[in-house]
Design a protein around this motif. Structure first.
Motif, short mmCIF file in Angstrom:
data_model
loop_
_atom_site.label_atom_id
_atom_site.label_comp_id
_atom_site.label_asym_id
_atom_site.label_seq_id
_atom_site.Cartn_x
_atom_site.Cartn_y
_atom_site.Cartn_z
N UNK A 114 0.82 -1.20 0.00
CA UNK A 114 0.00 0.00 0.00
C UNK A 114 0.86 1.26 0.00
N UNK A 115 1.91 1.25 0.83
CA UNK A 115 2.78 2.42 0.93
C UNK A 115 3.49 2.69 -0.39
N UNK A 116 4.05 1.67 -1.01
CA UNK A 116 4.83 1.87 -2.23
C UNK A 116 3.94 2.22 -3.42
N UNK A 117 2.76 1.65 -3.50
CA UNK A 117 1.88 1.96 -4.63
C UNK A 117 1.49 3.44 -4.63
N UNK A 118 1.27 4.00 -3.46
CA UNK A 118 0.90 5.42 -3.39
C UNK A 118 2.12 6.32 -3.56
N UNK A 123 7.41 9.25 -6.56
CA UNK A 123 8.80 8.88 -6.35
C UNK A 123 9.05 7.51 -6.96
N UNK A 124 10.29 7.28 -7.38
CA UNK A 124 10.64 5.98 -7.95
C UNK A 124 10.74 4.95 -6.83
N UNK A 125 10.10 3.81 -7.02
CA UNK A 125 10.07 2.77 -6.00
C UNK A 125 10.23 1.41 -6.65
N UNK A 149 0.15 1.49 -11.64
CA UNK A 149 0.75 1.86 -12.92
C UNK A 149 2.19 2.33 -12.79
N UNK A 150 2.66 2.71 -11.58
CA UNK A 150 3.99 3.30 -11.45
C UNK A 150 4.97 2.44 -10.67
N UNK A 171 16.17 3.55 -7.49
CA UNK A 171 14.91 3.89 -6.81
C UNK A 171 15.16 4.71 -5.55
N UNK A 172 14.18 5.55 -5.21
CA UNK A 172 14.24 6.28 -3.95
C UNK A 172 13.79 5.41 -2.79
N UNK A 173 12.99 4.40 -3.07
CA UNK A 173 12.54 3.45 -2.07
C UNK A 173 12.77 2.04 -2.59
N UNK A 174 13.35 1.20 -1.76
CA UNK A 174 13.63 -0.19 -2.11
C UNK A 174 13.13 -1.09 -0.99
N UNK A 175 12.23 -2.00 -1.33
CA UNK A 175 11.69 -2.96 -0.38
C UNK A 175 12.16 -4.35 -0.77
#
Length: 459
Positions: A114-118, A123-125, A149-150, A171-175
């Motif tokens: 949920x966090x990454x989709x929004x 931001x690139x994730x 979509x992103x 990416x700015x966020x990596x999980x």
């Protein structure tokens, strides 16, 4: 070729030994030693080459005086969840490494998806999954109605492939879900072992520090509820949080255990719904979902979690024991503190429960760690013992000392204001916490001794 050296490291405390043994001599745990491979010592030329490439946190660190360091505010950005931001200390910090753990089914992957989709819309994730297929992730996103979509998705467990994808897409966020299944070809042990988890986590953390990427690692937990893997993993990362919740409860509690960018005693409340996790803006309301019929052994206390007070209902049941050794069961409380408070109740309150079974429970699955619940717990126990129903508009808080005195607790004024906001009319508090100016809508009864508090409620 020189023979590779090996060592045996304890999964619980990190102590190392030259050969395997059944029990760790440091923490006394059994069957926790795992074999790891020790690399050969680097030569001076190799060390120079490594130094030229940069240190663990980026470029090679220069020696400077403490007063010359430029104090720049950390550029946090919101995760989209106020409750998650609260536990993280105000938001996500670029270059930070976050470890999130929890029991299977608690909702770790759902919360991160949920966090990454929004966030991916601005931001690139990159979401790296090692336990689920891309089709499973996509089906979950569709079921939750998330914007897909992103967000970039990758199903991989090889650390070299993950590092290559991160360096390519930046990416700015990596999980990474989860760190226990990621492996390196240079380490001979199986995925999930001490050496694999340590080396892969170190490589990912180094990447996050050097590139300013927010790294979120998902970790498994043991049957005792602690994070699995080597203890050194918790030292590498900047923030360690746990998502807690019973399988039969729709509420989830996000609790911080380590945070280099904020307080560690913050608490986030979520509700699991058919569309994913939803924030609970007023957690006191869910913990005070009381039955319409009043019953003995029930009272309300005000606990302080991080930067906000929470109203929590506590229940106690005292019954005749059929055993030679009466039972003492505490759910949500510390077991040893319950036994200590029962001794204080006997010595300074004149009430004997030595031949009774005593059960105490915090409603809603909350774990109360602070001592402000002492007085409320004893009042609930006496209420159940004497079969006396307490007033529904009564709230209690205060620490009980071994000599029977009622000691003050922090943030007493804020606790009273929270109780008054929820309609409580009477409060029993330590005398040192009595407000100088009256709180509108609530009568404050200050007490200094345990017998005074019991008399104010039950007589």
């Amino acid at each position: 070729m020189a023979k590779a050296k090996t060592a045996f490291v304890c999964n619980d405390c990190g102590a190392d030994y030259s050969k395997w043994q059944g029990q760790c001599q440091e923490c006394r745990a059994w069957n926790t030693l795992a074999e790891i491979r020790i690399g050969a010592a680097t030569s001076s030329s190799q060390r120079k080459a490594t130094t030229a490439r940069g240190g663990f946190a980026g470029s090679t660190a220069a020696v400077q005086r403490l007063q010359d360091i430029d104090l720049v505010a950390l550029p946090r950005f919101s995760s989209g969840f106020d409750e998650l931001d609260r536990v993280l200390g105000g938001g996500l910090v670029p270059g930070s490494a976050i470890l999130i753990g929890g029991h299977p089914g608690a909702g770790k992957s759902t919360l991160l998806l949920q966090t990454l989709c929004h966030l991916a819309r601005s931001r690139s994730a990159l979401y790296v999954t090692g336990e689920e297929s891309p089709q499973q992730i996509a089906m979950r996103a569709v079921r939750l109605g998330l914007p897909a979509e992103s967000l970039q998705l990758m199903a991989e467990t090889d650390i070299d492939a993950i590092m290559g994808a991160a360096e390519q897409h930046k990416p700015e966020l990596l999980v990474v879900d989860s760190i226990q299944v990621v492996h390196s070809a240079e380490v001979t042990s199986a995925p999930g072992s001490v050496s694999q988890v340590r080396e892969c986590a170190a490589m990912l953390t180094r990447l996050a520090k050097q590139t300013g990427t927010v790294l979120i690692l998902v970790g498994h937990v043991t049957k005792e509820g602690s994070l699995a893997g080597p203890k050194v993993l918790e030292h590498m990362i900047d923030c360690s949080i746990m998502l807690e919740g019973e399988q039969d409860s729709r509420f989830r509690i996000l609790r911080g255990h380590k945070n280099r960018f904020g307080a560690v005693n913050e608490l986030g409340i979520f509700a699991m719904t058919d569309t994913g996790l939803r924030e609970v803006k007023n957690p006191s309301a869910i913990f005070l979902d009381r039955s319409e019929e009043a019953a003995p052994g029930t009272t309300v206390m005000v606990v302080w979690e991080g930067t906000r007070p929470l109203l929590v209902e506590i229940q106690a049941l005292v019954d005749d024991s059929s055993l030679g050794n009466p039972r003492r069961v505490a759910v949500g409380f510390e077991q040893n503190r319950l036994a200590m408070l029962l001794a204080v109740l006997h010595r300074h309150g004149g009430i004997q429960v030595g031949d009774q079974d005593v059960f105490a429970n915090v409603v809603g699955g909350v774990r109360v760690l602070e001592t402000s619940a002492d007085l409320a717990l004893l009042i609930a126990i006496v209420s159940s013992l004497r079969n006396r129903v307490l007033s529904r508009d009564l709230v209690v808080f205060g620490e009980v000392g071994l000599s029977g005195e009622i000691r003050p607790v922090p943030s007493g004024q804020e606790r009273l204001a929270e109780a008054a906001k929820h309609g409580f009319k009477r409060a029993i508090v330590p005398r040192a916490n009595a407000p100088k100016n009256a709180v509108a809508g609530i009568e404050v009864v200050p007490v200094t001794r345990l017998d005074e508090a019991l008399a104010a409620v039950l007589d």
